[in-house]
Design a protein around this motif. Sequence first.
Motif, PDB file in Angstrom:
ATOM      1  N   LEU A   1       3.266  10.037   0.199  1.00  0.00           N
ATOM      2  CA  LEU A   1       2.829   9.820   1.561  1.00  0.00           C
ATOM      3  C   LEU A   1       1.594   8.921   1.601  1.00  0.00           C
ATOM      4  O   LEU A   1       1.487   8.055   2.462  1.00  0.00           O
ATOM      5  CB  LEU A   1       2.561  11.166   2.239  1.00  0.00           C
ATOM      6  N   VAL A   2       0.687   9.123   0.661  1.00  0.00           N
ATOM      7  CA  VAL A   2      -0.535   8.324   0.632  1.00  0.00           C
ATOM      8  C   VAL A   2      -0.207   6.863   0.327  1.00  0.00           C
ATOM      9  O   VAL A   2      -0.765   5.954   0.946  1.00  0.00           O
ATOM     10  CB  VAL A   2      -1.528   8.900  -0.409  1.00  0.00           C
ATOM     11  N   VAL A   3       0.719   6.637  -0.599  1.00  0.00           N
ATOM     12  CA  VAL A   3       1.104   5.273  -0.951  1.00  0.00           C
ATOM     13  C   VAL A   3       1.773   4.591   0.241  1.00  0.00           C
ATOM     14  O   VAL A   3       1.511   3.416   0.528  1.00  0.00           O
ATOM     15  CB  VAL A   3       2.041   5.273  -2.181  1.00  0.00           C
ATOM     16  N   THR A   4       2.611   5.310   0.959  1.00  0.00           N
ATOM     17  CA  THR A   4       3.280   4.747   2.127  1.00  0.00           C
ATOM     18  C   THR A   4       2.267   4.351   3.194  1.00  0.00           C
ATOM     19  O   THR A   4       2.370   3.269   3.791  1.00  0.00           O
ATOM     20  CB  THR A   4       4.283   5.761   2.705  1.00  0.00           C
ATOM     21  N   LEU A   5       1.289   5.201   3.444  1.00  0.00           N
ATOM     22  CA  LEU A   5       0.258   4.867   4.427  1.00  0.00           C
ATOM     23  C   LEU A   5      -0.570   3.666   3.986  1.00  0.00           C
ATOM     24  O   LEU A   5      -0.907   2.804   4.808  1.00  0.00           O
ATOM     25  CB  LEU A   5      -0.637   6.078   4.677  1.00  0.00           C
ATOM     26  N   CYS A   6      -0.879   3.572   2.697  1.00  0.00           N
ATOM     27  CA  CYS A   6      -1.624   2.414   2.185  1.00  0.00           C
ATOM     28  C   CYS A   6      -0.819   1.130   2.333  1.00  0.00           C
ATOM     29  O   CYS A   6      -1.366   0.080   2.698  1.00  0.00           O
ATOM     30  CB  CYS A   6      -2.003   2.632   0.727  1.00  0.00           C
ATOM     31  N   MET A   7       0.472   1.198   2.070  1.00  0.00           N
ATOM     32  CA  MET A   7       1.307  -0.002   2.207  1.00  0.00           C
ATOM     33  C   MET A   7       1.473  -0.402   3.674  1.00  0.00           C
ATOM     34  O   MET A   7       1.519  -1.595   3.987  1.00  0.00           O
ATOM     35  CB  MET A   7       2.668   0.227   1.551  1.00  0.00           C
ATOM     36  N   CYS A   8       1.540   0.560   4.563  1.00  0.00           N
ATOM     37  CA  CYS A   8       1.599   0.229   5.994  1.00  0.00           C
ATOM     38  C   CYS A   8       0.292  -0.419   6.444  1.00  0.00           C
ATOM     39  O   CYS A   8       0.293  -1.363   7.233  1.00  0.00           O
ATOM     40  CB  CYS A   8       1.879   1.479   6.819  1.00  0.00           C
TER      41      CYS A   8
END
Length: 123
Positions: A1-8
């Motif tokens: 989830l953290v990686v997805t938010l960083c990529m967004c």
Amino acid sequence: LVVTLCMCFLLLLSIYRQLYRGLLVYVGWLFLYETINTVVLSVTEIFMKRGGWHIRATEWFGYSIRVALHCFWLIYVISYALELANVSGTPLFQSRRLSRLSRTKHKTSRTPPTLKFAMQQQV
């Protein structure tokens, strides 16, 4: 989830600052993310079938809709990244062969032949 938010966040920041490399990193990450999800979902299905269980149809439906929407939006992200790269004048991919071909093309360019039946201007 953290990686997805960083990529967004990277996607939004790249659009705001008009950074085409950030957009291309996002596209690469999205392909990697969907590939990993496909493998995990397929392996999970295989192991669950051995135990007599099945992944619900809603899981596969949600996955297929998400992949379809990613493919739809990737067209716009990639075209915007290419547009930004063309505006900045920076080539996306530097290849020795392509640069060598473009240099030889300019060296061997000739003037177009004149037509014999064309009317000559008199001075």
